[in-house]
Scaffold this motif. Structure first.
Motif, short mmCIF file in Angstrom:
data_model
loop_
_atom_site.label_atom_id
_atom_site.label_comp_id
_atom_site.label_asym_id
_atom_site.label_seq_id
_atom_site.Cartn_x
_atom_site.Cartn_y
_atom_site.Cartn_z
N MET A 17 0.82 -1.22 0.00
CA MET A 17 0.00 0.00 0.00
C MET A 17 0.85 1.26 0.00
SD MET A 17 -2.99 -1.37 -0.06
CE MET A 17 -4.10 0.00 0.25
N GLY A 18 1.93 1.27 0.79
CA GLY A 18 2.80 2.44 0.79
C GLY A 18 2.31 3.58 1.65
N PHE A 19 1.72 3.25 2.80
CA PHE A 19 1.28 4.29 3.75
C PHE A 19 0.35 5.31 3.09
CE2 PHE A 19 5.45 4.02 6.48
CZ PHE A 19 5.03 2.82 7.01
N ASN A 20 -0.65 4.84 2.37
CA ASN A 20 -1.66 5.77 1.83
C ASN A 20 -2.48 6.34 2.98
OD1 ASN A 20 -2.52 2.96 2.00
ND2 ASN A 20 -4.51 3.67 1.26
N ASN A 21 -2.45 7.65 3.15
CA ASN A 21 -3.19 8.26 4.25
C ASN A 21 -3.32 9.76 4.00
OD1 ASN A 21 -1.19 9.80 6.50
ND2 ASN A 21 -0.11 8.41 5.12
N ALA A 22 -4.20 10.38 4.77
CA ALA A 22 -4.50 11.81 4.57
C ALA A 22 -3.55 12.74 5.31
CB ALA A 22 -5.94 12.09 5.01
N GLY A 23 -2.59 12.18 6.04
CA GLY A 23 -1.60 13.00 6.74
C GLY A 23 -1.93 13.19 8.21
N ALA A 24 -0.89 13.47 8.97
CA ALA A 24 -1.02 13.58 10.43
C ALA A 24 -1.95 14.70 10.87
CB ALA A 24 0.37 13.76 11.06
N ASP A 25 -1.88 15.83 10.19
CA ASP A 25 -2.73 16.96 10.61
C ASP A 25 -4.20 16.65 10.38
OD1 ASP A 25 -0.49 18.46 11.34
OD2 ASP A 25 -0.25 19.28 9.33
N ALA A 26 -4.52 15.98 9.27
CA ALA A 26 -5.91 15.61 9.00
C ALA A 26 -6.40 14.59 10.02
CB ALA A 26 -6.04 15.04 7.58
N LEU A 27 -5.54 13.64 10.38
CA LEU A 27 -5.94 12.66 11.40
C LEU A 27 -6.18 13.34 12.73
CD1 LEU A 27 -6.46 9.77 12.33
CD2 LEU A 27 -3.98 9.52 12.70
N ALA A 28 -5.34 14.30 13.08
CA ALA A 28 -5.53 15.03 14.33
C ALA A 28 -6.89 15.72 14.37
CB ALA A 28 -4.41 16.05 14.53
N GLU A 29 -7.28 16.33 13.26
CA GLU A 29 -8.59 16.98 13.19
C GLU A 29 -9.72 15.96 13.38
OE1 GLU A 29 -9.96 20.08 12.93
OE2 GLU A 29 -7.94 20.65 13.57
N ARG A 30 -9.60 14.81 12.73
CA ARG A 30 -10.65 13.80 12.85
C ARG A 30 -10.73 13.28 14.30
NH1 ARG A 30 -9.83 11.18 8.60
NH2 ARG A 30 -11.61 12.09 7.52
N LEU A 31 -9.59 13.03 14.91
CA LEU A 31 -9.60 12.53 16.28
C LEU A 31 -10.15 13.57 17.24
CD1 LEU A 31 -6.18 10.64 16.40
CD2 LEU A 31 -8.46 9.70 16.01
N ARG A 32 -9.87 14.82 16.98
CA ARG A 32 -10.41 15.89 17.82
C ARG A 32 -11.93 15.93 17.71
NH1 ARG A 32 -7.58 19.55 15.69
NH2 ARG A 32 -5.82 19.28 17.11
N ALA A 33 -12.45 15.73 16.51
CA ALA A 33 -13.90 15.75 16.31
C ALA A 33 -14.56 14.50 16.87
CB ALA A 33 -14.20 15.88 14.82
N THR A 34 -13.88 13.37 16.80
CA THR A 34 -14.46 12.11 17.26
C THR A 34 -14.52 12.02 18.78
OG1 THR A 34 -13.62 10.97 15.29
CG2 THR A 34 -14.23 9.60 17.16
N GLY A 35 -13.47 12.48 19.45
CA GLY A 35 -13.41 12.39 20.89
C GLY A 35 -13.08 10.98 21.34
N PRO A 36 -13.16 10.72 22.65
CA PRO A 36 -12.82 9.39 23.18
C PRO A 36 -13.71 8.31 22.59
CG PRO A 36 -12.96 11.02 24.94
CD PRO A 36 -13.51 11.67 23.71
N ILE A 37 -13.13 7.13 22.37
CA ILE A 37 -13.89 6.03 21.76
C ILE A 37 -14.17 4.91 22.75
CG2 ILE A 37 -13.04 6.56 19.46
CD1 ILE A 37 -11.13 4.15 19.75
N GLY A 38 -13.77 5.08 24.00
CA GLY A 38 -14.10 4.09 25.02
C GLY A 38 -13.06 3.02 25.23
N VAL A 39 -12.05 2.97 24.36
CA VAL A 39 -10.92 2.06 24.52
C VAL A 39 -9.65 2.83 24.17
CG1 VAL A 39 -12.29 0.01 23.95
CG2 VAL A 39 -11.01 1.18 22.14
#
Length: 337
Positions: free
Chosen positions: A119-141
């Motif tokens: 695959m070669g590390f296909n991803n949207a980048g660290a900053d985009a992931l940070a935004e998504r995690l901030r919006a998602t909040g805790p997931i319980g695990v």
């Protein structure tokens, strides 16, 4: 059995049998499921476990985790605990968004219960992931985050690449896995060499007090693993993820030999013995907590990995082939020990 006879057969036919299309559509379905809170609650009661274990200072409500690579960008985070996972590792994420390697780049070897990916590390980048995690909040695990080097970044500038990702994400992860072992990014595995790893881990250790783990390849010799462990001891690394995919093609069924010639890292049942051997070596030589991953297709496989010295286990290919029932079987087997 129902999963294998009906659900898996349907999933494997998605996109005309293209594994990457099937993966993308499955992830989209799980992302939709993650938004239906009543369904998530019902599933979690059925698949979940209440056995808590503490590893490198983090409390895990179950020893079975989702390995990096399945949900790289964190699109379906609330679905995974509902399917029984006691922790989730997202990524591998890189500083720069990148499309990954040319397609096709994902191949099933069904006669061997294996997968080859480049695959070669296909991803949207660290900053985009940070935004998504901030919006998602805790997931319980607990949430682990695997970080790697961007393809466009020269190896001699890798430290800053990893540092950017860690800085962007350090408030969102419960632990971080330093991926220096994927075979699909040119030069990456060279970062497992003692001198390069010493610089990288030393710099990242200064950046965060969160638990840091190093993810190693199954293809390393015992002497090289021992050097990795010495670097980890020198910088108070909190644990090891063993192992990543392998370049070996040992153990493939005859029907899979042709597909096995595809470039990339192999995961699945053929990796089980080597992954378990690496876990045992790391546990014996260092005493560091180990997340064992590679070839876990049954509750017995998971128990053997734990007996070899793993504190936690992760699923990827086994989950593709066996589905959520595998997570439940492992959770029940561990609870019944």
């Amino acid at each position: 059995m129902v999963y294998q006879q009906l659900t898996r057969r349907t999933l494997f036919k998605l996109g005309g049998g293209d594994p990457e299309i099937a993966h993308t559509r499955t992830m989209a379905g799980l992302a939709r499921l993650a938004k239906v809170r009543p369904a998530v609650a019902v599933l979690r009661r059925y698949f979940g476990t209440k056995d808590t274990t503490s590893v490198f200072g983090v409390d895990f409500p179950g020893v079975v985790g989702l390995a990096a690579g399945m949900d790289k960008d964190g699109h379906a985070l609330r679905a995974w605990p509902a399917l029984g996972f006691g922790f989730v590792e997202v990524g591998t994420v890189t500083r720069h968004a990148q499309p990954g390697n040319p397609k096709p780049r994902l191949f099933r070897l069904t006669g061997s219960d294996a997968v080859i990916n480049r695959m070669g590390f296909n991803n949207a980048g660290a900053d985009a992931l940070a935004e998504r995690l901030r919006a998602t909040g805790p997931i319980g695990v607990p949430l682990g985050i695997s970080i790697g080097k961007s393809k466009v970044t020269p190896v001699d500038e890798a430290v800053e690449d990893y540092r950017h990702s860690l800085r962007a994400l350090r408030d969102h992860g419960d632990y971080f896995a330093i991926n220096v072992s994927s075979p699909n990014t040119p030069g990456l595995r060279g970062l497992q060499d003692k001198d390069a790893l010493d610089v990288l881990v030393g710099e990242l250790r200064r950046e965060s007090t969160k638990p840091l783990l190093v993810k190693i390849a199954p293809d390393l010799t015992d002497d090289t693993i021992a050097e990795v462990l010495q670097v980890c001891a020198d910088h108070s690394v909190d644990g090891i993820v063993a192992t990543n995919t392998t370049l070996s093609r040992d153990g493939l069924a005859a029907a899979d030999v042709a597909t096995g010639a595809e470039a990339g890292g192999l995961s699945g049942r053929p990796l089980a013995d080597r992954a378990r051997a690496v876990v045992s070596f790391v546990h014996r030589e260092s005493g560091l907590p180990v997340i064992g991953v590679g070839g876990i297709f049954s509750a017995d496989d998971a128990l053997r990995m734990l007996d070899a010295g793993a504190s936690l286990v992760q699923l990827y290919t086994g989950f593709i082939y066996q589905g959520p029932p595998l997570v439940r079987r492992i959770n029940r087997a561990v609870a019944g020990r």
